[in-house]
Write a protein that holds these residues in place. Structure first.
Motif, PDB file in Angstrom:
ATOM      1  N   GLN A  18      -6.673  20.894   0.263  1.00  0.00           N
ATOM      2  CA  GLN A  18      -8.085  21.169   0.038  1.00  0.00           C
ATOM      3  C   GLN A  18      -8.865  21.555   1.301  1.00  0.00           C
ATOM      4  O   GLN A  18     -10.055  21.233   1.434  1.00  0.00           O
ATOM      5  N   ALA A  19      -8.197  22.245   2.223  1.00  0.00           N
ATOM      6  CA  ALA A  19      -8.903  22.727   3.418  1.00  0.00           C
ATOM      7  C   ALA A  19      -9.902  23.792   2.976  1.00  0.00           C
ATOM      8  O   ALA A  19      -9.693  24.492   1.995  1.00  0.00           O
ATOM      9  N   ASP A  20     -10.987  23.917   3.736  1.00  0.00           N
ATOM     10  CA  ASP A  20     -12.067  24.814   3.332  1.00  0.00           C
ATOM     11  C   ASP A  20     -11.883  26.240   3.821  1.00  0.00           C
ATOM     12  O   ASP A  20     -12.582  27.152   3.367  1.00  0.00           O
ATOM     13  N   LEU A  30      -4.241  25.006   0.740  1.00  0.00           N
ATOM     14  CA  LEU A  30      -5.094  24.804  -0.436  1.00  0.00           C
ATOM     15  C   LEU A  30      -4.800  23.468  -1.084  1.00  0.00           C
ATOM     16  O   LEU A  30      -5.697  22.803  -1.598  1.00  0.00           O
ATOM     17  N   ARG A  31      -3.531  23.064  -1.065  1.00  0.00           N
ATOM     18  CA  ARG A  31      -3.174  21.777  -1.666  1.00  0.00           C
ATOM     19  C   ARG A  31      -3.882  20.624  -0.978  1.00  0.00           C
ATOM     20  O   ARG A  31      -4.247  19.652  -1.615  1.00  0.00           O
ATOM     21  N   PHE A  68      -0.630  28.171   0.615  1.00  0.00           N
ATOM     22  CA  PHE A  68      -0.680  27.317  -0.562  1.00  0.00           C
ATOM     23  C   PHE A  68      -0.810  25.850  -0.183  1.00  0.00           C
ATOM     24  O   PHE A  68      -1.578  25.098  -0.787  1.00  0.00           O
ATOM     25  N   GLU A 109     -16.074  28.967   1.385  1.00  0.00           N
ATOM     26  CA  GLU A 109     -14.642  28.846   1.646  1.00  0.00           C
ATOM     27  C   GLU A 109     -14.164  30.119   2.320  1.00  0.00           C
ATOM     28  O   GLU A 109     -14.572  31.216   1.936  1.00  0.00           O
ATOM     29  N   TYR A 141     -11.177  32.166   2.732  1.00  0.00           N
ATOM     30  CA  TYR A 141      -9.817  32.611   2.428  1.00  0.00           C
ATOM     31  C   TYR A 141      -9.938  34.088   2.061  1.00  0.00           C
ATOM     32  O   TYR A 141     -10.836  34.468   1.317  1.00  0.00           O
TER      33      TYR A 141
END
Lengths: 228, 216
Positions: B104-106, B101-102, B98, B130, B132
């Motif tokens: 903003q990693a790709d 993502l905060r 999380f 992306e 993930y």
């Protein structure tokens, strides 16, 4: 056609003000095996009425279009659904919604957001996942998830604000009326007044009527009480 | 990636483990489309290098010795919006995913990934994808739900502090000392927070704190 409501069928309530979108989405969802469209509505009030009238089903997925506006807008409806019909899953649906809109929808209690622009199968999968209890955000890139918490502070401020109705109840209470008198004045049941007062106390973080009136008039939520 | 589809992807690796840097270096050496521009073994080094070289992809270890990998990612993203950040991590918990993502990693890759996986991931994020997994998404949405549930409780700073201490197991007296308040004041905060959470006891409050993901 709706006679065989078997256990694994997902009941959907569709709330969309744009007629053609509502009609089209309704038809398409009805044709999907495993999905039943229990009700359709063009406004928040209509949606609440229809859900309240539903006998056969007490749970399902409500799709609330973020396009619903006016005093009883999408966020009002999502919050109302969460309060009044907590067994229903609520999904906000939109078209390329901003992080702030999605965040606000989640904040007022939505179980997710699905963008109307995704492929049909993705849309359906979103509904199914939500029906299983997962929070879903379908359509935006996964990095959108990371942007949503940052928008929360903005909504917290509006969360403390009372609804129209709550303000009416509290303003009437400020006149020193008993619950019975408030109910008569507003034309509702006493139990409704009590429920409103409970919500008001919770929102204002107080224990009783006097404290609520004081807190509310101090922050301008209701008109200043003369004898304060 | 600037230029046409055949443009070289310029890569920077930031990891304090020489082995990992070596793997990424050989991935780039073996692949004509990838060019390793520089290596860093610290967060400060990574930031400086990205500032100087503006790479297409930063492969970033979350566990750097001098600063949090999250802070590095955030800073690099702010200064070089076009740089893609591919995080390497040994952690697979919801909090790590999380937070990634905060900032903003790709992409998010396991540290033990093999050369081919890393190579493919670098190329993929360079093209705008992306990285993930479905599991990452599942962990992230679970965490997101907890974040919003917590925000909805509208607990004040004080109440949050008090809740955290209750979950820690502190007595009212210990809490009063820690927060430099009277015991009466603490009791009042506790009452308020019980009401907001809809609980009646410390046990219930502690359970709720866990559900809401409150750090203890």
């Amino acid at each position: 056609m709706h006679d065989k409501v078997n256990g694994s069928d997902i009941g959907v309530v569709l709330v969309e003000p744009l007629s053609m979108v509502r009609v089209g989405l309704g038809i398409w969802l009805s044709e999907e095996p495993g999905i039943t469209v229990d009700a359709q509505a063009a406004s928040a009030d209509e949606a609440l009425q229809k859900i309240a009238a539903m006998r056969r089903r007490t749970s399902g997925v409500v799709l609330v279009s973020l396009g619903l506006d006016g005093p009883n807008d999408a966020y009002w409806l999502i919050r109302s659904l969460r309060e009044r019909f907590p067994t229903f899953v609520v999904l906000a649906i939109g078209a390329n919604a901003e992080a702030s809109s999605i965040s606000r929808a989640l904040f007022v209690g939505a179980d997710g957001y699905v963008d109307k622009r995704v492929e049909p199968e993705e849309f359906l999968e979103g509904i199914r996942k939500a029906a299983r209890g997962d929070l879903v955000v379908i359509g935006p890139p996964i990095t959108m998830l990371g942007r949503l918490p940052g928008e929360i502070d903005r909504h917290s401020e509006t969360a403390g604000v009372l609804t129209e109705r709550e303000r009416e109840v509290l303003a009437t209470a400020a006149d020193g009326e008993t619950t019975k008198q408030i109910a008569e004045r507003l034309g509702v049941r006493q139990r409704t007044v009590t429920t409103h007062l409970t919500h008001i106390y919770s929102k204002l973080g107080v224990n009783g009527r006097l404290a609520a009136v004081r807190a509310a008039s101090k922050s301008g939520l209701i008109a200043r009480v003369a004898h304060e | 990636m600037t230029g046409g589809p055949s443009a070289i992807v310029r890569v920077v690796i930031a990891d304090d483990h020489p082995m990992v840097r070596e793997i990424v270096a050989s991935a780039c050496a073996d692949h004509p489309g990838l060019d390793l521009v520089a290596q860093a073994s610290t967060g400060a080094g990574a930031i400086a290098i990205c500032r100087a070289h503006a790479p297409d992809v930063l492969v970033l270890d979350l566990a750097l010795p001098d600063m949090s990998g999250f802070d590095v990612a955030r800073l690099v993203k702010e200064e070089n919006p076009l740089t893609k950040v591919l995080v390497l991590s040994a952690r697979d918990d919801a909090e790590a995913v999380f937070e990634t993502l905060r900032v903003q990693a790709d992409g998010y890759l396991d540290k033990t990934s093999d050369v081919d996986t890393i190579t493919a991931a670098i190329e993929s994020v360079a093209s705008g994808n992306e990285i993930y997994s479905d599991e990452h998404r599942r962990l992230a949405t679970g965490k997101l739900r907890a974040v919003f549930d917590l925000a909805r409780t509208a607990l004040s700073e004080r109440e949050l502090e008090a809740l955290s201490m209750i979950a820690e197991g502190l007595t009212t007296r210990q809490m009063a000392t820690r927060m430099d308040l009277s015991e009466d004041s603490i009791e009042s905060h506790i009452k308020g927070l019980y009401r907001k959470l809809g609980v009646r006891s410390r046990t219930q409050a502690t359970a709720r704190a866990r559900e809401l993901g409150i750090p203890i």
